[in-house]
Write an enzyme that holds these catalytic residues in place. Structure first.
Site, mmCIF file in Angstrom:
data_model
loop_
_atom_site.group_PDB
_atom_site.id
_atom_site.type_symbol
_atom_site.label_atom_id
_atom_site.label_comp_id
_atom_site.label_asym_id
_atom_site.label_seq_id
_atom_site.Cartn_x
_atom_site.Cartn_y
_atom_site.Cartn_z
ATOM 1 N N HIS A 156 0.781 -1.248 0.051
ATOM 2 C CA HIS A 156 0.073 -0.033 -0.042
ATOM 3 C C HIS A 156 0.825 1.225 0.015
ATOM 4 C CE1 HIS A 156 -3.158 -2.757 1.186
ATOM 5 N NE2 HIS A 156 -2.504 -3.187 1.995
ATOM 6 N N SER A 277 14.464 22.096 -15.869
ATOM 7 C CA SER A 277 13.331 22.876 -16.202
ATOM 8 C C SER A 277 13.599 24.005 -16.751
ATOM 9 C CB SER A 277 12.383 22.932 -14.670
ATOM 10 O OG SER A 277 11.595 23.999 -14.840
ATOM 11 N N LYS A 283 15.645 22.089 -10.704
ATOM 12 C CA LYS A 283 14.828 20.933 -11.127
ATOM 13 C C LYS A 283 15.874 19.762 -12.076
ATOM 14 C CE LYS A 283 10.291 20.937 -10.260
ATOM 15 N NZ LYS A 283 9.545 19.883 -10.140
ATOM 16 N N GLU A 290 9.118 8.763 -16.715
ATOM 17 C CA GLU A 290 7.720 9.242 -17.263
ATOM 18 C C GLU A 290 7.213 8.963 -18.604
ATOM 19 O OE1 GLU A 290 7.513 13.345 -15.927
ATOM 20 O OE2 GLU A 290 8.199 12.976 -13.972
#
Ligand code: ARG
Length: 465
Positions: A156, A277, A283, A290
């Site tokens: 979980h 970024s 970043k 992704e």
């Protein structure tokens, strides 16, 4: 436009109809397979005395020159042909004249496209299998190096029990093992040659289908000519296998995204595999992970698309089946790119062992082991579960781990606790004691790694012939 059926028609095809119908834009990918199939067909025709030896030689030379010219860029596959089959045939006739017109003897575009697509898919199955193997090698190497790298195991997405990086990676090794086995299964079923099925009912020429099958590296010919021209099961199976590979890559990517987050910091993705970024200078984004996760959708889409296309098609060939190509090609290309990039990303990714071990220490991951300790001292498991539950509650109030409590505090909750509790619930003990096969204990893990090493060595690579 240049069509193949002039005789029966008195009017030209409407331009938009022509374009809607044409497939050259995407089946041009099949030029090599189309030529390869035609060469085998011509050799067989000559062997059966359906074609003269000299026509065979002329045609083979012509086909070879088309292949070379397409590959070196001097012959461009242009859109004025309906499909790759008419492109090759028309160019052959242009180059060798009369003999070229005999190429299509005893053949239909229906068995021709069935063959081309099968040859193409077979090659893609082989490539995919190799790429999965490469990824498995990378995973196994990381496993060997990280048998003692502790980390929390989750259920979980909550810390559950301590484990190791080798153990966590081992789960993915098993997934990709099944993926390769699936590819090998598909290969076995698909490796039969549809050439010679004709339009749907075979031909009246005395073709030797065993011979063409052998020339093209198939186990043998397919056994029903209607099925041969209308079967795309092998492609559906391959798409399903690729969808499963993507599902595995996507789950793995999701974990890497989490591990790479500021909150976890378990891993650092190499600069070559991350992006920045345009506005936030701090970043470093896990874009490859992704995108692999994101591209899973289009591969599932290709599977659903073909299943849906095929579901209402009566025997035998129908033009709907031309829709088997674009999305399948896209899926094959994307799955292979994802496998290559994902492998590169994890090969160069660094692990923050300190952060992983620290995380494994928190979150009461040794609570089960503490309960097992009481069980070993004679407390029934259900009672032990309750005692440790109260202990955890006490720790939460005190904001500490079970290991931080003094023996007196422990004894306040249960008299059964002794000094040896600390050793029994240490991170090392928790992992080391899990020695059943498949568990993270070092000896068990080393045994599995040895089995997997042998497996990778002995499991064959797929290749034609
Ligand atoms: N472009 C067609 C396909 O991909 C080739 C077969 C054409 N056969 C036919 N009878 N129209 O399916």
């Amino acid at each position: 436009m240049a069509d193949l059926w002039g005789g029966r028609f008195t009017k030209d095809t409407d331009q938009m109809v022509y374009e809607f119908n044409a497939s050259i834009n995407f089946d041009k990918k099949l030029y090599k397979q189309d030529i390869q199939g035609s060469m085998a067909h011509v050799k067989m025709l000559a062997k059966q005395n359906i074609l003269t030896e000299s026509d065979k030689e002329v045609i083979l030379k012509g086909l070879q020159s088309i292949l070379e010219d397409v590959e070196n860029g001097t012959l461009v596959i242009d859109m004025k042909y309906e499909d790759i089959h008419s492109f090759v045939e028309a160019n052959l006739i242009d180059r060798v004249g009369e003999a070229g017109k005999r190429l299509h003897t005893g053949r239909s575009r229906n068995d021709q496209v069935a063959l081309d697509m099968r040859l193409y898919t077979r090659e893609q199955v082989e490539r995919t299998d190799l790429l999965v193997k490469t990824l498995m090698n990378t995973i196994l190497k990381t496993m060997e190096e990280n048998v003692e790298t502790y980390m929390p195991g989750f259920t979980h997405l909550q810390k559950a029990q301590p484990t190791t990086l080798a153990h966590h990676y081992g789960a993915y090794f098993e997934m990709f093992k099944r993926d390769r086995e699936r590819l090998h299964d598909i290969y076995k079923r698909m490796n039969y040659c549809p050439l010679g099925a004709g339009a749907l009912a075979g031909t009246t020429y005395p073709l030797d289908r065993n011979y063409t099958a052998k020339l093209l590296g198939f186990y043998g010919p397919t056994l029903n000519s209607m099925d041969s021209v209308s079967d795309r099961d092998y492609l559906i199976e391959f798409l399903a296998a690729m969808a499963t590979i993507m599902m595995h890559l996507s789950r793995f990517s999701e974990e890497i995204i989490i591990w790479n987050s500021n909150e976890y910091q378990f891993v650092e993705i190499d600069d070559a595999y991350s992006t920045g970024s345009s506005i936030m200078p701090q970043k470093k984004n896990p874009d490859i992970a992704e995108l692999v996760r994101g591209k899973t959708g289009r591969v599932y889409g290709a599977l659903m698309s073909l299943l849906t296309t095929m579901k209402g098609i009566p025997l035998a060939y129908n033009k709907d089946m031309q829709e088997d190509k674009e999305m399948a090609f896209d899926a094959m290309e994307n799955v292979q790119n994802c496998l290559i990039l994902f492998n590169g990303m994890i090969e160069t990714m660094k692990f923050r062992e300190d952060k992983m071990a620290k995380s494994a220490l928190g979150g009461f991951t040794n609570a089960t082991d503490a309960a097992d300790y009481l069980v070993n001292k004679g407390v029934p498991f259900r009672d032990a579960h309750g005692i440790i539950g109260r202990l955890v509650l006490y720790c939460i109030e005190k904001n500490c781990a079970i290991d931080d409590l003094s023996l007196d505090e422990l004894k306040d909750i249960s008299e059964v606790f002794e000094k040896d509790i600390y050793e029994a619930i240490s991170l090392e003990t928790c992992v080391e004691k899990r020695l059943t096969i498949g568990a993270p204990g070092m000896d068990a893990m080393r045994e599995v790694i040895a089995i997997n090493k042998e497996y990778l060595k002995s499991f064959p690579e797929l290749s034609v012939k």
